[in-house]
Design a protein around this motif. Structure first.
Motif, PDB file in Angstrom:
ATOM      1  N   ASN A   1     -14.247  21.581 -29.676  1.00 44.28           N
ATOM      2  CA  ASN A   1     -14.598  20.191 -29.386  1.00 44.28           C
ATOM      3  C   ASN A   1     -15.154  20.113 -27.970  1.00 44.28           C
ATOM      4  O   ASN A   1     -14.852  20.957 -27.130  1.00 44.28           O
ATOM      5  N   ASN A   2     -15.965  19.080 -27.690  1.00 38.38           N
ATOM      6  CA  ASN A   2     -16.458  19.015 -26.312  1.00 38.38           C
ATOM      7  C   ASN A   2     -16.037  17.771 -25.543  1.00 38.38           C
ATOM      8  O   ASN A   2     -16.329  17.658 -24.368  1.00 38.38           O
ATOM      9  N   ASP A   3     -15.303  16.862 -26.175  1.00 40.65           N
ATOM     10  CA  ASP A   3     -14.728  15.775 -25.375  1.00 40.65           C
ATOM     11  C   ASP A   3     -13.298  16.144 -24.987  1.00 40.65           C
ATOM     12  O   ASP A   3     -12.819  17.226 -25.348  1.00 40.65           O
ATOM     13  N   THR A   4     -12.659  15.286 -24.220  1.00 45.28           N
ATOM     14  CA  THR A   4     -11.338  15.642 -23.684  1.00 45.28           C
ATOM     15  C   THR A   4     -10.315  14.529 -23.929  1.00 45.28           C
ATOM     16  O   THR A   4     -10.676  13.390 -24.245  1.00 45.28           O
ATOM     17  N   ILE A   5      -9.058  14.900 -23.771  1.00 47.73           N
ATOM     18  CA  ILE A   5      -7.971  13.917 -23.734  1.00 47.73           C
ATOM     19  C   ILE A   5      -7.155  14.184 -22.465  1.00 47.73           C
ATOM     20  O   ILE A   5      -7.202  15.288 -21.915  1.00 47.73           O
ATOM     21  N   THR A   6      -6.430  13.156 -22.026  1.00 47.05           N
ATOM     22  CA  THR A   6      -5.590  13.306 -20.828  1.00 47.05           C
ATOM     23  C   THR A   6      -4.167  12.879 -21.145  1.00 47.05           C
ATOM     24  O   THR A   6      -3.937  11.885 -21.850  1.00 47.05           O
ATOM     25  N   LEU A   7      -3.230  13.677 -20.637  1.00 45.62           N
ATOM     26  CA  LEU A   7      -1.802  13.385 -20.789  1.00 45.62           C
ATOM     27  C   LEU A   7      -1.215  13.187 -19.399  1.00 45.62           C
ATOM     28  O   LEU A   7      -1.607  13.867 -18.449  1.00 45.62           O
ATOM     29  N   SER A   8      -0.267  12.247 -19.300  1.00 45.79           N
ATOM     30  CA  SER A   8       0.370  11.980 -18.007  1.00 45.79           C
ATOM     31  C   SER A   8       1.868  12.146 -18.127  1.00 45.79           C
ATOM     32  O   SER A   8       2.457  11.887 -19.181  1.00 45.79           O
ATOM     33  N   ARG A   9       2.458  12.524 -17.015  1.00 40.67           N
ATOM     34  CA  ARG A   9       3.921  12.644 -16.955  1.00 40.67           C
ATOM     35  C   ARG A   9       4.499  11.236 -16.830  1.00 40.67           C
ATOM     36  O   ARG A   9       4.623  10.690 -15.757  1.00 40.67           O
ATOM     37  N   THR A  10       4.783  10.638 -17.974  1.00 38.24           N
ATOM     38  CA  THR A  10       5.251   9.250 -18.030  1.00 38.24           C
ATOM     39  C   THR A  10       6.305   9.182 -19.128  1.00 38.24           C
ATOM     40  O   THR A  10       6.056   9.620 -20.239  1.00 38.24           O
ATOM     41  N   ASP A  11       7.435   8.616 -18.828  1.00 33.50           N
ATOM     42  CA  ASP A  11       8.466   8.479 -19.861  1.00 33.50           C
ATOM     43  C   ASP A  11       8.083   7.390 -20.866  1.00 33.50           C
ATOM     44  O   ASP A  11       7.570   6.345 -20.472  1.00 33.50           O
ATOM     45  N   TRP A  12       8.312   7.655 -22.111  1.00 36.59           N
ATOM     46  CA  TRP A  12       8.119   6.614 -23.135  1.00 36.59           C
ATOM     47  C   TRP A  12       9.041   6.911 -24.306  1.00 36.59           C
ATOM     48  O   TRP A  12       9.525   8.042 -24.457  1.00 36.59           O
ATOM     49  N   GLN A  13       9.268   5.878 -25.080  1.00 34.21           N
ATOM     50  CA  GLN A  13      10.234   6.005 -26.166  1.00 34.21           C
ATOM     51  C   GLN A  13       9.511   6.141 -27.508  1.00 34.21           C
ATOM     52  O   GLN A  13       8.643   5.324 -27.837  1.00 34.21           O
ATOM     53  N   ILE A  14       9.873   7.145 -28.248  1.00 33.74           N
ATOM     54  CA  ILE A  14       9.303   7.335 -29.582  1.00 33.74           C
ATOM     55  C   ILE A  14       9.875   6.247 -30.499  1.00 33.74           C
ATOM     56  O   ILE A  14      11.075   5.977 -30.455  1.00 33.74           O
ATOM     57  N   PRO A  15       9.028   5.609 -31.306  1.00 35.13           N
ATOM     58  CA  PRO A  15       9.531   4.531 -32.172  1.00 35.13           C
ATOM     59  C   PRO A  15      10.644   5.011 -33.102  1.00 35.13           C
ATOM     60  O   PRO A  15      10.668   6.180 -33.494  1.00 35.13           O
ATOM     61  N   GLU A  16      11.538   4.101 -33.440  1.00 36.66           N
ATOM     62  CA  GLU A  16      12.617   4.415 -34.394  1.00 36.66           C
ATOM     63  C   GLU A  16      12.050   4.678 -35.780  1.00 36.66           C
ATOM     64  O   GLU A  16      12.549   5.535 -36.513  1.00 36.66           O
ATOM     65  N   THR A  17      11.036   3.897 -36.146  1.00 36.50           N
ATOM     66  CA  THR A  17      10.424   4.070 -37.473  1.00 36.50           C
ATOM     67  C   THR A  17       8.916   3.863 -37.373  1.00 36.50           C
ATOM     68  O   THR A  17       8.416   3.245 -36.437  1.00 36.50           O
ATOM     69  N   LEU A  18       8.234   4.391 -38.365  1.00 35.26           N
ATOM     70  CA  LEU A  18       6.793   4.193 -38.505  1.00 35.26           C
ATOM     71  C   LEU A  18       6.525   3.885 -39.974  1.00 35.26           C
ATOM     72  O   LEU A  18       7.331   4.266 -40.850  1.00 35.26           O
ATOM     73  N   PRO A  19       5.406   3.225 -40.277  1.00 31.65           N
ATOM     74  CA  PRO A  19       5.119   2.953 -41.683  1.00 31.65           C
ATOM     75  C   PRO A  19       4.709   4.213 -42.438  1.00 31.65           C
ATOM     76  O   PRO A  19       4.150   5.140 -41.866  1.00 31.65           O
ATOM     77  N   LEU A  20       5.047   4.234 -43.728  1.00 32.51           N
ATOM     78  CA  LEU A  20       4.543   5.279 -44.633  1.00 32.51           C
ATOM     79  C   LEU A  20       4.224   4.573 -45.947  1.00 32.51           C
ATOM     80  O   LEU A  20       5.100   4.413 -46.802  1.00 32.51           O
ATOM     81  N   GLY A  21       3.001   4.113 -46.081  1.00 36.40           N
ATOM     82  CA  GLY A  21       2.657   3.275 -47.232  1.00 36.40           C
ATOM     83  C   GLY A  21       3.540   2.046 -47.234  1.00 36.40           C
ATOM     84  O   GLY A  21       3.669   1.364 -46.211  1.00 36.40           O
ATOM     85  N   ASP A  22       4.218   1.775 -48.355  1.00 37.97           N
ATOM     86  CA  ASP A  22       5.118   0.621 -48.447  1.00 37.97           C
ATOM     87  C   ASP A  22       6.503   0.950 -47.913  1.00 37.97           C
ATOM     88  O   ASP A  22       7.411   0.125 -47.964  1.00 37.97           O
ATOM     89  N   ASP A  23       6.677   2.165 -47.453  1.00 34.82           N
ATOM     90  CA  ASP A  23       7.978   2.649 -47.033  1.00 34.82           C
ATOM     91  C   ASP A  23       7.995   2.812 -45.512  1.00 34.82           C
ATOM     92  O   ASP A  23       7.036   2.432 -44.825  1.00 34.82           O
ATOM     93  N   ILE A  24       9.061   3.419 -45.001  1.00 36.65           N
ATOM     94  CA  ILE A  24       9.108   3.783 -43.588  1.00 36.65           C
ATOM     95  C   ILE A  24       9.586   5.219 -43.457  1.00 36.65           C
ATOM     96  O   ILE A  24      10.247   5.757 -44.339  1.00 36.65           O
ATOM     97  N   LEU A  25       9.223   5.804 -42.327  1.00 38.52           N
ATOM     98  CA  LEU A  25       9.738   7.137 -42.024  1.00 38.52           C
ATOM     99  C   LEU A  25      10.311   7.111 -40.619  1.00 38.52           C
ATOM    100  O   LEU A  25      10.024   6.206 -39.833  1.00 38.52           O
ATOM    101  N   ALA A  26      11.121   8.104 -40.317  1.00 40.14           N
ATOM    102  CA  ALA A  26      11.622   8.293 -38.958  1.00 40.14           C
ATOM    103  C   ALA A  26      10.878   9.482 -38.359  1.00 40.14           C
ATOM    104  O   ALA A  26      11.007  10.600 -38.862  1.00 40.14           O
ATOM    105  N   PRO A  27      10.071   9.251 -37.323  1.00 35.02           N
ATOM    106  CA  PRO A  27       9.373  10.389 -36.720  1.00 35.02           C
ATOM    107  C   PRO A  27      10.366  11.329 -36.039  1.00 35.02           C
ATOM    108  O   PRO A  27      11.496  10.926 -35.742  1.00 35.02           O
TER     109      PRO A  27
END
Ligand SMILES: NC(=O)N[C@@H](CC(=O)O)C(=O)O
Ligand SMILES: [Zn+2]
Ligand SMILES: [Zn+2]
Length: 347
Positions: free
Chosen positions: A308-334
């Motif tokens: 690939n020739n574009d880039t992404i940047t990551l920073s040292r920053t605390d964040w909270q992973i969500p408790e749940t995410l959608p999975l179609g009509d359902d939910i999952l726990a990441p």
């Protein structure tokens, strides 16, 4: 000691092993992968599996229909090897742009019932893959009930992979989601036609995280997490700078209630926060300078594709992973639902 970086910029990474599923699941699984990864190797273990060129092209268009606007994401399609896959089907798949063929030993993992029962049966298909420069991807575990689940990857290497490398010296193969020191050593000492993907969760965890102080089903994936000496060997391999080891999240969505169950499904969902999890693992090993090659360079090189020739940047920053995410009509726990991690994608 040099100061730890507070940001890192990488060529855009690709994910060389992901499960997006199908139907209603695709709207979130595709968006999660596409927000970070330029391309992804799309695992074919649907029910029924993606077994030929026509099915791969149909599945590809269902995925493409879910790519968010203004996002460039290329699904790289894979067909599922069965006892009945023919050399003609391999040639036709290659013609249709399919880049790889995947071995699931029958019964080894989620949706592997149609998998191969005896590798000898697929030798003609392997010849065709070698001839047509198609990658051969393996879920490398034996399934014999007398082999302990923690030994199944090593048994696959000893019984199958060693022979395969001798029989098909020109076949470019990837041992997927490696979990043992044995696998890391085998791949490192094999010819340069043999590579491996490593997941973020196998870099971050060992079986104590899953089993000590309570059983934690969200850490259950296959091949199963091993003891800490194996985790250490995987970290060493991933951060060694060897081009044989590259990123494959093995993000594998299952509804939360299918994992938190008396007989829970195998698979961890990491597409949402995959690159951050890898950054955390590489930072823990003081090897952030090795992340770009692992995530963005060695994979395309092995597949014979441009970086690939574009880039992404990551920073040292605390964040909270969500408790749940959608999975179609359902939910999952990441993976690591509700926990804090220290790297965040910021551009
Ligand atoms: N890794 C897993 O535990 N599960 C994967 C299948 C696989 O990659 O083996 C899935 O499809 O859910
Ligand atoms: Zn697998
Ligand atoms: Zn997988």
């Amino acid at each position: 000691m040099t100061q730890k970086p507070s940001t890192i910029t990488l060529l855009r990474p690709d994910d060389w092993h992901i499960h997006l599923r199908d139907g209603a699941a695709l709207s979130s699984t595709v968006a999660d992968a596409a927000k970070t990864f330029g391309r992804a190797i799309i695992m074919p273990n649907l029910v029924p599996p993606v077994m030929n060129a026509a099915q791969a092209l149909e599945y590809k268009s269902r995925i493409q229909a879910q790519i968010p606007a203004n996002t460039a994401f290329e699904p790289l399609m894979v067909i599922y090897l069965t006892d009945n896959t023919t050399p003609e089907q391999i040639a036709a798949a290659r013609q249709a742009g399919v880049v790889a063929c995947k071995l699931y030993p029958a019964g080894a993992t989620t949706n592997s019932d149609s998998g191969v029962t005896d590798l000898k049966k697929v030798y003609p298909a392997l010849e065709a893959m070698q001839e047509h420069d198609m990658r051969f991807l393996m879920h490398g575990e034996v399934t014999d009930s007398d082999i302990d689940i923690f030994d199944r990857e090593k048994a696959f290497i000893d019984r199958t992979l060693v022979n395969l490398e001798e029989q098909f010296p020109e076949l470019k193969m990837v041992l997927e989601h490696i979990t043992t020191k044995d696998a890391a050593e085998f791949v490192a000492s094999a010819s340069n036609h043999v590579a491996a993907t490593i997941t973020a969760h196998h870099l971050l965890f060992n079986r104590n995280h899953m089993l000590a102080g309570g059983i934690r089903p969200h850490y259950y994936c296959l091949p199963i997490l091993k003891r800490n000496i194996h985790q250490e060997a995987l970290i060493q391999a991933a951060t060694s700078g060897s081009p044989k080891f590259f990123l494959g999240t093995d993000s594998a969505p299952h509804a939360r209630d299918k994992k938190e169950a008396a007989c829970g499904c195998a698979g961890a969902y990491t597409a949402f926060h995959g690159i951050e999890l890898y950054a955390q693992a590489f930072d823990n090993a003081d090897a952030l300078d090795k992340l770009e090659n692992f995530a963005s360079v060695f994979g395309p090189d092995f597949y014979g594709l441009p970086r690939n020739n574009d880039t992404i940047t990551l920073s040292r920053t605390d964040w909270q992973i969500p408790e749940t995410l959608p999975l179609g009509d359902d939910i999952l726990a990441p993976l690591l639902a509700g926990e804090t991690i220290h790297w965040k994608r910021t551009a």
